[in-house]
Design an enzyme around this catalytic site. Structure first.
Site, PDB file in Angstrom:
ATOM      1  N   HIS A   1      51.662   5.881  14.810  1.00  0.00           N
ATOM      2  CA  HIS A   1      53.029   5.378  14.748  1.00  0.00           C
ATOM      3  C   HIS A   1      53.915   6.357  14.005  1.00  0.00           C
ATOM      4  O   HIS A   1      53.464   7.100  13.145  1.00  0.00           O
ATOM      5  CB  HIS A   1      53.098   3.988  14.110  1.00  0.00           C
ATOM      6  CG  HIS A   1      52.526   3.897  12.730  1.00  0.00           C
ATOM      7  ND1 HIS A   1      51.167   3.885  12.492  1.00  0.00           N
ATOM      8  CD2 HIS A   1      53.126   3.798  11.521  1.00  0.00           C
ATOM      9  CE1 HIS A   1      50.956   3.782  11.184  1.00  0.00           C
ATOM     10  NE2 HIS A   1      52.134   3.732  10.573  1.00  0.00           N
ATOM     11  N   LEU A   2      55.186   6.350  14.387  1.00  0.00           N
ATOM     12  CA  LEU A   2      56.198   7.167  13.734  1.00  0.00           C
ATOM     13  C   LEU A   2      57.060   6.260  12.865  1.00  0.00           C
ATOM     14  O   LEU A   2      57.389   5.147  13.268  1.00  0.00           O
ATOM     15  CB  LEU A   2      57.111   7.848  14.764  1.00  0.00           C
ATOM     16  CG  LEU A   2      56.620   9.095  15.492  1.00  0.00           C
ATOM     17  CD1 LEU A   2      55.397   8.802  16.329  1.00  0.00           C
ATOM     18  CD2 LEU A   2      57.735   9.656  16.350  1.00  0.00           C
ATOM     19  N   HIS A   3      57.401   6.766  11.687  1.00  0.00           N
ATOM     20  CA  HIS A   3      58.377   6.108  10.828  1.00  0.00           C
ATOM     21  C   HIS A   3      59.698   6.849  11.016  1.00  0.00           C
ATOM     22  O   HIS A   3      59.746   8.071  10.837  1.00  0.00           O
ATOM     23  CB  HIS A   3      57.978   6.217   9.348  1.00  0.00           C
ATOM     24  CG  HIS A   3      56.736   5.482   8.994  1.00  0.00           C
ATOM     25  ND1 HIS A   3      56.750   4.249   8.390  1.00  0.00           N
ATOM     26  CD2 HIS A   3      55.428   5.819   9.142  1.00  0.00           C
ATOM     27  CE1 HIS A   3      55.514   3.854   8.179  1.00  0.00           C
ATOM     28  NE2 HIS A   3      54.686   4.792   8.621  1.00  0.00           N
TER      29      HIS A   3
ATOM     30  N   ASN B   1      52.119   9.473   9.277  1.00  0.00           N
ATOM     31  CA  ASN B   1      51.029   9.486   8.309  1.00  0.00           C
ATOM     32  C   ASN B   1      49.716   9.499   9.084  1.00  0.00           C
ATOM     33  O   ASN B   1      49.555   8.745  10.043  1.00  0.00           O
ATOM     34  CB  ASN B   1      51.098   8.247   7.412  1.00  0.00           C
ATOM     35  CG  ASN B   1      52.376   8.191   6.606  1.00  0.00           C
ATOM     36  OD1 ASN B   1      52.891   9.206   6.165  1.00  0.00           O
ATOM     37  ND2 ASN B   1      52.904   6.993   6.419  1.00  0.00           N
TER      38      ASN B   1
ATOM     39  N   GLY C   1      48.154   8.703   3.929  1.00  0.00           N
ATOM     40  CA  GLY C   1      48.866   7.460   3.694  1.00  0.00           C
ATOM     41  C   GLY C   1      48.920   6.517   4.879  1.00  0.00           C
ATOM     42  O   GLY C   1      49.686   5.556   4.866  1.00  0.00           O
ATOM     43  N   GLN C   2      48.104   6.755   5.905  1.00  0.00           N
ATOM     44  CA  GLN C   2      48.102   5.865   7.068  1.00  0.00           C
ATOM     45  C   GLN C   2      47.441   4.544   6.698  1.00  0.00           C
ATOM     46  O   GLN C   2      46.317   4.526   6.191  1.00  0.00           O
ATOM     47  CB  GLN C   2      47.362   6.515   8.237  1.00  0.00           C
ATOM     48  CG  GLN C   2      47.415   5.707   9.513  1.00  0.00           C
ATOM     49  CD  GLN C   2      46.753   6.410  10.690  1.00  0.00           C
ATOM     50  OE1 GLN C   2      46.186   7.493  10.557  1.00  0.00           O
ATOM     51  NE2 GLN C   2      46.814   5.790  11.849  1.00  0.00           N
TER      52      GLN C   2
ATOM     53  N   ASP D   1      60.301  -1.773   9.970  1.00  0.00           N
ATOM     54  CA  ASP D   1      59.147  -1.842   9.081  1.00  0.00           C
ATOM     55  C   ASP D   1      59.307  -3.069   8.178  1.00  0.00           C
ATOM     56  O   ASP D   1      60.411  -3.350   7.717  1.00  0.00           O
ATOM     57  CB  ASP D   1      59.064  -0.563   8.234  1.00  0.00           C
ATOM     58  CG  ASP D   1      57.742  -0.418   7.519  1.00  0.00           C
ATOM     59  OD1 ASP D   1      57.439  -1.264   6.647  1.00  0.00           O
ATOM     60  OD2 ASP D   1      57.018   0.550   7.795  1.00  0.00           O
ATOM     61  N   ILE D   2      58.222  -3.791   7.921  1.00  0.00           N
ATOM     62  CA  ILE D   2      58.318  -4.985   7.071  1.00  0.00           C
ATOM     63  C   ILE D   2      58.450  -4.627   5.590  1.00  0.00           C
ATOM     64  O   ILE D   2      58.773  -5.496   4.782  1.00  0.00           O
ATOM     65  CB  ILE D   2      57.126  -5.947   7.280  1.00  0.00           C
ATOM     66  CG1 ILE D   2      55.806  -5.282   6.911  1.00  0.00           C
ATOM     67  CG2 ILE D   2      57.111  -6.476   8.703  1.00  0.00           C
ATOM     68  CD1 ILE D   2      54.631  -6.247   6.841  1.00  0.00           C
TER      69      ILE D   2
END
Length: 114
Positions: free
Chosen positions: A100-102, A87, A93-94, A31-32
């Site tokens: 996508h998965l965090h 999310n 919070g998307q 993640d950036i």
């Protein structure tokens, strides 16, 4: 692919990403804006706008994403535990409209989140 989707552009190679995983169904990259010492995103190559848009036909893909998260957690030595977050929608919070998965780990995770 959605032409205006950030993650679709990463999948197509139009935007670079430091991929830590790639297979026929998904890719994983950092993640950036990391929220933990390990914070990876796992995204399906198929464009699905959100978890809310997933259907029965996506069952195998969703399982593959979770299995990939577990494999990446092992590869990052997250033996003490980790969190997988999806999310969904604005209230969830998307911020990118591509499922996508965090994968978050490397520190203690408090509860409740957010």
């Amino acid at each position: 692919m959605a032409t205006d989707c950030l993650f679709c552009k990463i999948i197509e190679g139009k935007i670079p990403a430091n991929k830590v995983h790639e297979d026929e169904l998904c890719i994983g990259f950092p993640d950036i804006n990391p929220q933990a010492p390990v914070h990876l995103l796992i995204i399906p190559k198929q464009h699905i706008a959100s978890q809310a848009k997933a259907a029965a036909e996506h069952t195998a893909l969703l399982g593959h994403l979770l299995a990939t998260a577990a494999n990446l957690a092992r590869s990052k030595n997250l033996d003490g535990g980790y969190r997988v977050v999806v999310n969904t929608g604005d209230d969830g919070g998307q911020t990118v409209n591509h499922l996508h998965l965090h994968l978050l780990g490397g520190r203690h995770m408090d509860w409740p989140p957010g």
